[in-house]
Design an enzyme around this catalytic site. Structure first.
Site, PDB file in Angstrom:
ATOM      1  N   TRP A  71      -3.976   6.219   3.013  1.00 35.43           N
ATOM      2  CA  TRP A  71      -5.373   5.767   3.011  1.00 35.43           C
ATOM      3  C   TRP A  71      -6.156   6.525   4.075  1.00 35.43           C
ATOM      4  CZ3 TRP A  71      -2.493   2.713   0.002  1.00 35.43           C
ATOM      5  CH2 TRP A  71      -3.131   1.923  -0.971  1.00 35.43           C
ATOM      6  N   TYR A  75       0.842  -1.216   0.000  1.00 42.16           N
ATOM      7  CA  TYR A  75       0.000   0.000   0.000  1.00 42.16           C
ATOM      8  C   TYR A  75       0.876   1.266   0.000  1.00 42.16           C
ATOM      9  CZ  TYR A  75      -3.314  -3.487   1.929  1.00 42.16           C
ATOM     10  OH  TYR A  75      -4.090  -4.595   2.158  1.00 42.16           O
ATOM     11  N   TYR A 108       1.531   0.474  -7.344  1.00 44.68           N
ATOM     12  CA  TYR A 108       0.265   0.000  -6.805  1.00 44.68           C
ATOM     13  C   TYR A 108      -0.782   0.008  -7.909  1.00 44.68           C
ATOM     14  CZ  TYR A 108      -4.046   0.040  -4.050  1.00 44.68           C
ATOM     15  OH  TYR A 108      -5.283  -0.254  -3.540  1.00 44.68           O
ATOM     16  N   ASP A 133     -13.242  -4.574   1.879  1.00 42.99           N
ATOM     17  CA  ASP A 133     -13.340  -4.706   0.429  1.00 42.99           C
ATOM     18  C   ASP A 133     -14.092  -5.936  -0.101  1.00 42.99           C
ATOM     19  OD1 ASP A 133     -11.512  -2.772   1.101  1.00 42.99           O
ATOM     20  OD2 ASP A 133      -9.959  -3.438  -0.266  1.00 42.99           O
ATOM     21  N   GLU A 191      -1.407  -7.351   9.600  1.00 39.01           N
ATOM     22  CA  GLU A 191      -2.609  -6.759   9.007  1.00 39.01           C
ATOM     23  C   GLU A 191      -3.860  -7.532   9.474  1.00 39.01           C
ATOM     24  OE1 GLU A 191      -2.380  -6.728   4.749  1.00 39.01           O
ATOM     25  OE2 GLU A 191      -4.117  -5.420   4.487  1.00 39.01           O
ATOM     26  N   TRP A 209      -9.138   5.932   6.189  1.00 31.85           N
ATOM     27  CA  TRP A 209      -9.403   5.546   7.595  1.00 31.85           C
ATOM     28  C   TRP A 209      -8.164   5.025   8.287  1.00 31.85           C
ATOM     29  CZ3 TRP A 209     -13.152   0.944   9.072  1.00 31.85           C
ATOM     30  CH2 TRP A 209     -12.828  -0.219   8.385  1.00 31.85           C
ATOM     31  N   ASP A 210      -7.192   4.528   7.516  1.00 34.81           N
ATOM     32  CA  ASP A 210      -5.905   4.178   8.145  1.00 34.81           C
ATOM     33  C   ASP A 210      -5.331   5.409   8.834  1.00 34.81           C
ATOM     34  OD1 ASP A 210      -6.360   2.444   5.735  1.00 34.81           O
ATOM     35  OD2 ASP A 210      -4.570   1.419   6.452  1.00 34.81           O
TER      36      ASP A 210
HETATM   37  C1  GLC Z   1      -7.222  -2.456   2.047  1.00 35.83           C
HETATM   38  C2  GLC Z   1      -8.273  -2.540   3.138  1.00 35.83           C
HETATM   39  C3  GLC Z   1      -8.677  -1.148   3.559  1.00 35.83           C
HETATM   40  C4  GLC Z   1      -7.442  -0.363   3.975  1.00 35.83           C
HETATM   41  C5  GLC Z   1      -6.340  -0.406   2.910  1.00 35.83           C
HETATM   42  C6  GLC Z   1      -5.021   0.136   3.396  1.00 35.83           C
HETATM   43  O1  GLC Z   1      -7.740  -1.895   0.888  1.00 35.83           O
HETATM   44  O2  GLC Z   1      -9.360  -3.267   2.729  1.00 35.83           O
HETATM   45  O3  GLC Z   1      -9.603  -1.177   4.612  1.00 35.83           O
HETATM   46  O4  GLC Z   1      -7.790   0.948   4.240  1.00 35.83           O
HETATM   47  O5  GLC Z   1      -6.118  -1.737   2.496  1.00 35.83           O
HETATM   48  O6  GLC Z   1      -4.620  -0.475   4.587  1.00 35.83           O
END
Ligand code: GLC
Length: 422
Positions: A33, A29, A81, A163, A390, A35-36
């Site tokens: 992001w 990733y 990505y 997801d 994770e 909500w992260d």
């Molecule tokens: C994935 C997860 C999502 C999260 C992202 C980064 O897409 O499903 O909830 O925000 O990874 O960790």
């Protein structure tokens, strides 16, 4: 276990870039992001309040003019990505995705404010942050509930944050994949395919995204034409809690909140109506087919964090929650293990996720003290024994997905700092 505390801080600092933090340190990733970042900010608030505020400020720098805060911000030109900025083709100040993610920022911000003595400079930063979060919530109310039902829709499974949850199976089965699709997944280069979504899921994710890109992510059109439109009870519960926390903060900072207050009242009664008394479960709804979705997902229990004003119902939900993982060593599995859709290893179809445990703990600590302490302690010991991954198997605790996972580290810091709470 103080070494785990130091390790958690190191993980956050190690994943930190200029003003924001990656979800992990491997290539899975390589961006920011939504909500992260909220969870990560809470983690920083225990040892560096400025990093905490900066994490949120950077995320909000990517806010679109209409108020939407994207689910991903691509701060650098990394294209390792998929789907990266060159395929989304959108973004305001910062290249971004064209969809959003669960609005948990207000929930986290309220905690940060309560836990810290803030100086005048930090207060004025928070005022700016609050105005932007308010605009984000108003965007949801305007564009994701245009018919004023009190419930907001998600238009892409990625918006939920969970997801490939089985909640989306039926709505996704209705989507015929674009035959011209041409893309290359990059996640399988760094993780096991049996722990990730399937090819058919990705084909559909990309098909929906392409449909949005074709109309230039116009929020009115998206709601009208999306081939995926679901009212998810977990998502709406997070939004309700975030709205409740937001109006307290707006009040404190002397900003008005009438529109949000009205939405809260309506939303609260509509969420309660999503409880199905025949099966004793909350349901979600596919708005494109008008069908109920009956999946025993742990995310349905986010209703607890929303503090619904119905004690009888809350007690019933807590009893159900206690039955979610009767025979497993570790909890909470994303899906109840006796359900046909449960898969021990596949991402959001079975494994234990720290943010789900954390959200449920937040929802239960004012309702069932003893059980909430159990949730907290079991979550802490899962991390202390297995590390900051994770996700984890509910059967044997084996670790999956990325290591050095930022929100596992951040939420661990919150849980251990509140170890003696209650
Ligand atoms: C994935 C997860 C999502 C999260 C992202 C980064 O897409 O499903 O909830 O925000 O990874 O960790």
């Amino acid at each position: 276990m103080s070494n785990r505390i130091e390790e958690a801080k190191k993980i956050l600092l190690g994943n930190r870039k200029k003003g924001y933090t990656l979800p992990t340190n491997n290539k899975l990733y390589p961006a920011q992001w939504n909500w992260d970042s909220a969870f990560i900010a809470l983690g920083y608030s225990y040892f560096n309040i400025d990093y905490a505020l900066e994490e949120i400020e950077t995320l909000l720098e990517g806010q679109w003019d209409d108020g939407m805060v994207p689910h991903i911000l691509f701060h650098d030109k990394d294209t390792s990505y998929f789907p990266n900025h060159t395929t989304w083709k959108c973004g305001k100040n910062i290249p971004s995705s064209g969809i959003t993610q669960p609005p948990v920022l207000a929930i986290v911000l309220k905690k940060i404010i309560e836990n810290n003595k803030l100086n005048a400079d930090q207060d004025s930063r928070i005022l700016k942050i609050l105005k932007k979060i308010k605009k984000f919530h108003e965007w949801f109310i305007k564009f994701r509930d245009p018919n004023k039902t009190g419930l907001v829709s998600i238009l892409h499974p990625w918006e939920s944050g969970y997801d490939n949850s089985p909640i989306w199976d039926e709505p996704m089965n209705n989507i015929s994949v674009d035959k011209e699709l041409n893309y290359q997944r990059r996640d399988l280069e760094v993780s096991n395919s049996d722990e990730r979504p399937l090819k058919i899921d990705y084909d559909r994710y990309v098909t929906i995204r392409d449909q949005f890109r074709d109309v230039n992510y116009d929020p009115y059109k998206l709601y009208e034409l999306s081939i995926f439109n679901v009212v998810d009870v977990g998502f709406n519960s997070l939004f309700l809690k975030a709205n409740k926390d937001l109006i307290e903060l707006l009040n404190k900072f002397k900003l008005n909140f009438e529109e949000i207050e009205l939405f809260i009242a309506k939303s609260e009664s509509e969420i309660i109506k999503l409880y199905n008394h025949d099966i004793d479960e909350f349901i979600s709804r596919d708005l494109n087919t008008n069908k109920d979705i009956l999946i025993p997902s742990i995310t349905n229990y986010f209703t607890l964090i929303a503090d619904l004003k119905n004690n009888k119902l809350n007690n019933k939900i807590i009893n159900n929650l206690k039955n979610h993982n009767l025979n497993e060593k570790y909890f909470f599995s994303t899906i109840k293990p006796d359900h046909e859709s449960f898969e021990e290893k596949r991402y959001w179809r079975g494994p234990v996720w720290i943010n789900c445990n954390w959200l449920i703990y937040q929802g239960i600590k004012n309702k069932d003290k003893e059980y909430s302490i159990k949730i907290k302690n079991e979550t802490i010991s899962l991390i202390e024994n297995k590390g900051f991954h994770e996700y984890y198997s509910c059967k044997d605790g084996s670790v999956m997905g990325a290591n050095n996972f930022s929100w596992s580290a951040a939420l661990y810091l919150d849980l251990v700092n509140k170890k003696n709470e209650i």
